[in-house]
Design a protein around this motif. Sequence first.
Motif, PDB file in Angstrom:
ATOM      1  N   THR A   1       2.285  -0.355   4.781  1.00 24.35           N
ATOM      2  CA  THR A   1       2.238   0.812   3.896  1.00 24.35           C
ATOM      3  C   THR A   1       3.611   1.450   3.695  1.00 24.35           C
ATOM      4  O   THR A   1       4.376   1.625   4.643  1.00 24.35           O
ATOM      5  CB  THR A   1       1.266   1.871   4.459  1.00 24.35           C
ATOM      6  N   MET A   2       3.887   1.790   2.451  1.00 20.66           N
ATOM      7  CA  MET A   2       5.057   2.602   2.111  1.00 20.66           C
ATOM      8  C   MET A   2       4.614   4.063   2.208  1.00 20.66           C
ATOM      9  O   MET A   2       3.766   4.515   1.436  1.00 20.66           O
ATOM     10  CB  MET A   2       5.533   2.278   0.696  1.00 20.66           C
ATOM     11  N   ILE A   3       5.164   4.786   3.184  1.00 27.24           N
ATOM     12  CA  ILE A   3       4.800   6.189   3.399  1.00 27.24           C
ATOM     13  C   ILE A   3       5.921   7.070   2.872  1.00 27.24           C
ATOM     14  O   ILE A   3       7.072   6.951   3.307  1.00 27.24           O
ATOM     15  CB  ILE A   3       4.563   6.485   4.896  1.00 27.24           C
ATOM     16  N   ILE A   4       5.595   7.941   1.932  1.00 26.19           N
ATOM     17  CA  ILE A   4       6.578   8.863   1.355  1.00 26.19           C
ATOM     18  C   ILE A   4       6.146  10.283   1.702  1.00 26.19           C
ATOM     19  O   ILE A   4       5.049  10.711   1.341  1.00 26.19           O
ATOM     20  CB  ILE A   4       6.655   8.709  -0.177  1.00 26.19           C
ATOM     21  N   ILE A   5       7.002  11.005   2.409  1.00 25.73           N
ATOM     22  CA  ILE A   5       6.710  12.391   2.780  1.00 25.73           C
ATOM     23  C   ILE A   5       7.794  13.283   2.185  1.00 25.73           C
ATOM     24  O   ILE A   5       8.986  13.088   2.447  1.00 25.73           O
ATOM     25  CB  ILE A   5       6.657  12.569   4.311  1.00 25.73           C
ATOM     26  N   THR A   6       7.373  14.244   1.382  1.00 27.75           N
ATOM     27  CA  THR A   6       8.335  15.134   0.735  1.00 27.75           C
ATOM     28  C   THR A   6       7.681  16.484   0.483  1.00 27.75           C
ATOM     29  O   THR A   6       6.607  16.775   0.993  1.00 27.75           O
ATOM     30  CB  THR A   6       8.869  14.503  -0.571  1.00 27.75           C
ATOM     31  N   SER A   7       8.343  17.318  -0.304  1.00 25.02           N
ATOM     32  CA  SER A   7       7.781  18.611  -0.691  1.00 25.02           C
ATOM     33  C   SER A   7       8.059  18.869  -2.161  1.00 25.02           C
ATOM     34  O   SER A   7       9.041  18.358  -2.716  1.00 25.02           O
ATOM     35  CB  SER A   7       8.385  19.736   0.154  1.00 25.02           C
TER      36      SER A   7
ATOM     37  N   ASP B   1       0.868  -1.169   0.000  1.00 23.32           N
ATOM     38  CA  ASP B   1       0.000   0.000   0.000  1.00 23.32           C
ATOM     39  C   ASP B   1       0.910   1.226   0.000  1.00 23.32           C
ATOM     40  O   ASP B   1       2.029   1.184   0.532  1.00 23.32           O
ATOM     41  CB  ASP B   1      -0.893   0.002   1.242  1.00 23.32           C
ATOM     42  N   ILE B   2       0.438   2.318  -0.593  1.00 20.82           N
ATOM     43  CA  ILE B   2       1.306   3.493  -0.771  1.00 20.82           C
ATOM     44  C   ILE B   2       0.578   4.755  -0.326  1.00 20.82           C
ATOM     45  O   ILE B   2      -0.553   5.017  -0.752  1.00 20.82           O
ATOM     46  CB  ILE B   2       1.742   3.640  -2.246  1.00 20.82           C
ATOM     47  N   LEU B   3       1.238   5.528   0.509  1.00 20.51           N
ATOM     48  CA  LEU B   3       0.739   6.835   0.935  1.00 20.51           C
ATOM     49  C   LEU B   3       1.798   7.871   0.576  1.00 20.51           C
ATOM     50  O   LEU B   3       2.904   7.849   1.115  1.00 20.51           O
ATOM     51  CB  LEU B   3       0.476   6.846   2.442  1.00 20.51           C
ATOM     52  N   LEU B   4       1.475   8.744  -0.371  1.00 20.44           N
ATOM     53  CA  LEU B   4       2.395   9.779  -0.841  1.00 20.44           C
ATOM     54  C   LEU B   4       1.890  11.136  -0.354  1.00 20.44           C
ATOM     55  O   LEU B   4       0.798  11.567  -0.724  1.00 20.44           O
ATOM     56  CB  LEU B   4       2.480   9.749  -2.369  1.00 20.44           C
TER      57      LEU B   4
ATOM     58  N   VAL C   1      14.853  24.643  -3.325  1.00 19.25           N
ATOM     59  CA  VAL C   1      14.901  23.314  -3.964  1.00 19.25           C
ATOM     60  C   VAL C   1      15.414  22.190  -3.063  1.00 19.25           C
ATOM     61  O   VAL C   1      15.308  21.015  -3.438  1.00 19.25           O
ATOM     62  CB  VAL C   1      15.726  23.351  -5.275  1.00 19.25           C
ATOM     63  N   ARG C   2      15.966  22.507  -1.907  1.00 17.61           N
ATOM     64  CA  ARG C   2      16.349  21.431  -0.974  1.00 17.61           C
ATOM     65  C   ARG C   2      15.146  21.113  -0.097  1.00 17.61           C
ATOM     66  O   ARG C   2      14.697  21.951   0.683  1.00 17.61           O
ATOM     67  CB  ARG C   2      17.560  21.842  -0.131  1.00 17.61           C
ATOM     68  N   VAL C   3      14.635  19.907  -0.241  1.00 20.60           N
ATOM     69  CA  VAL C   3      13.371  19.540   0.391  1.00 20.60           C
ATOM     70  C   VAL C   3      13.545  18.302   1.272  1.00 20.60           C
ATOM     71  O   VAL C   3      14.506  17.547   1.120  1.00 20.60           O
ATOM     72  CB  VAL C   3      12.284  19.273  -0.679  1.00 20.60           C
ATOM     73  N   PRO C   4      12.610  18.086   2.193  1.00 20.05           N
ATOM     74  CA  PRO C   4      12.661  16.859   2.996  1.00 20.05           C
ATOM     75  C   PRO C   4      12.266  15.648   2.162  1.00 20.05           C
ATOM     76  O   PRO C   4      11.517  15.771   1.193  1.00 20.05           O
ATOM     77  CB  PRO C   4      11.625  17.126   4.095  1.00 20.05           C
ATOM     78  N   LEU C   5      12.776  14.505   2.527  1.00 26.33           N
ATOM     79  CA  LEU C   5      12.325  13.236   1.946  1.00 26.33           C
ATOM     80  C   LEU C   5      12.433  12.175   3.036  1.00 26.33           C
ATOM     81  O   LEU C   5      13.528  11.793   3.444  1.00 26.33           O
ATOM     82  CB  LEU C   5      13.159  12.839   0.727  1.00 26.33           C
ATOM     83  N   ILE C   6      11.281  11.760   3.524  1.00 27.55           N
ATOM     84  CA  ILE C   6      11.198  10.764   4.599  1.00 27.55           C
ATOM     85  C   ILE C   6      10.375   9.598   4.064  1.00 27.55           C
ATOM     86  O   ILE C   6       9.241   9.793   3.617  1.00 27.55           O
ATOM     87  CB  ILE C   6      10.526  11.362   5.852  1.00 27.55           C
ATOM     88  N   ILE C   7      10.944   8.413   4.089  1.00 25.65           N
ATOM     89  CA  ILE C   7      10.240   7.252   3.540  1.00 25.65           C
ATOM     90  C   ILE C   7      10.224   6.119   4.562  1.00 25.65           C
ATOM     91  O   ILE C   7      11.274   5.674   5.029  1.00 25.65           O
ATOM     92  CB  ILE C   7      10.881   6.756   2.229  1.00 25.65           C
ATOM     93  N   LYS C   8       9.010   5.697   4.912  1.00 18.80           N
ATOM     94  CA  LYS C   8       8.844   4.485   5.719  1.00 18.80           C
ATOM     95  C   LYS C   8       8.521   3.353   4.749  1.00 18.80           C
ATOM     96  O   LYS C   8       7.504   3.378   4.058  1.00 18.80           O
ATOM     97  CB  LYS C   8       7.710   4.628   6.734  1.00 18.80           C
TER      98      LYS C   8
END
Length: 441
Positions: free
Chosen positions: A276-282, A4-7, A305-312
Amino acid sequence: MEPDILLIVLDSLRKDIMELYGGPAKTPNLIKLKEDAVAYENAISPSSWTFPSHVSLFTGLYLNEHKVHETIDHKLLDLTEFNLKLKAERLSENLQRKGYNTIGISNNPMVSTQTAFDQGFDALFMIDPFPISKEDPIFQEARRLGASPKQIALKLLKQGKINKILEFYKWRKREKLVSDVINFPLDKGAEMTNKLLKTANWESKFFRFINFLEVHEPYRNYNSKEVWDNVTGIKPLSQNSMENIRKEYIAEMEYLDQQIGKLVSTLKNAGKYDSTMIIITSDHGQAINEHGYMLHSTYLYDELVRVPLIIKYPNNKKFDKKNGYQNLVYIPKLIEEISQGGDDSAVYSDSTFSEAYGAVIVLPGGYKDKEEYVKQRYEKVRKAVFKDGYKMTVNGTDCTIEEFLQGNKGIKVEDNKEKAKELLEELEIFKGKEDFKIPKI
């Protein structure tokens, strides 16, 4: 097994503001999530504003490949048509074809059915974050007249439209009442988004996409006239305004962290957190006058242009840290690799790029005489390359090097001519046949 994917896109969020990355905004829920996730350190957005960045995120293509971006001749109204005609398969279409239930919730009108971002979604819901719709005729007229109530009133007074001033006063009063009820602008749709998700069906294999708009302007006590005076070169932003915007930007991130905590709780209550694969970015960051520039788009400064990227990852899997950069354009490929049992190598690259193609500034009334200033200052095409801890930004309109950084420190080309040449060669290859002038050194 396909996860499952949550973006989640935290619209306009720059990385350096977050506690998770050493910034001042307290983010206990994201820090808690990081225990099960990977927080990537070198994520770059492919553009410095919403529309083209989201197209890149969903197609895995840079701007110079998908062409859904601003130019001197094509602005916001053209981009929906470009997006509609784009032939590349989107992440949502790919997952829908694989049997995913694809649902999106956007708080940003720029990412909606009206702008052709619903392709591949079973449903894309738009939660309008603004207390009064921007389609409201009075809002449209107010924007034509000025950027502040005072500007609007003075213009109407000069036109002898006293009754119209009263109409606008009543409209502003109603806007204020509605804002107080929905906690705007602190909340720009996140609370309603969470309520929707709490009642959602999480049983079938799902792809959920969310755009949260909280850290995007406007902010509380936001002086839009001061901002527009700054953008158009009339007067620099005051120190008080800058401090207030920064303070409210931090407050918005802290509020958004609470909302992310609620969303994670919803997943856990549905028994879907582990799978779930959780992807949090901007999609891009936000400049708070660090370079004499406020807001976003046009430039490619790190704040933009430098943004967060957090992936569970599914089952909270962790991967060994690797060298290189991450970019939103790599997300579709990463999801594909993870779905096939691979690791996170697809999100890394030795070098990466970001692009901006000119101004996306729509001047409010009272600033029409500044159109030439805006054109001369902002209508530039820029590309940035990141490699080996260096960054180079080239203005291809003026054929100049605007930035040459080692880490976050500006250096002269003469300080490392060999590396400068290498980065220019990377940009030469990247631009392809595009009419983009790269300087010789």
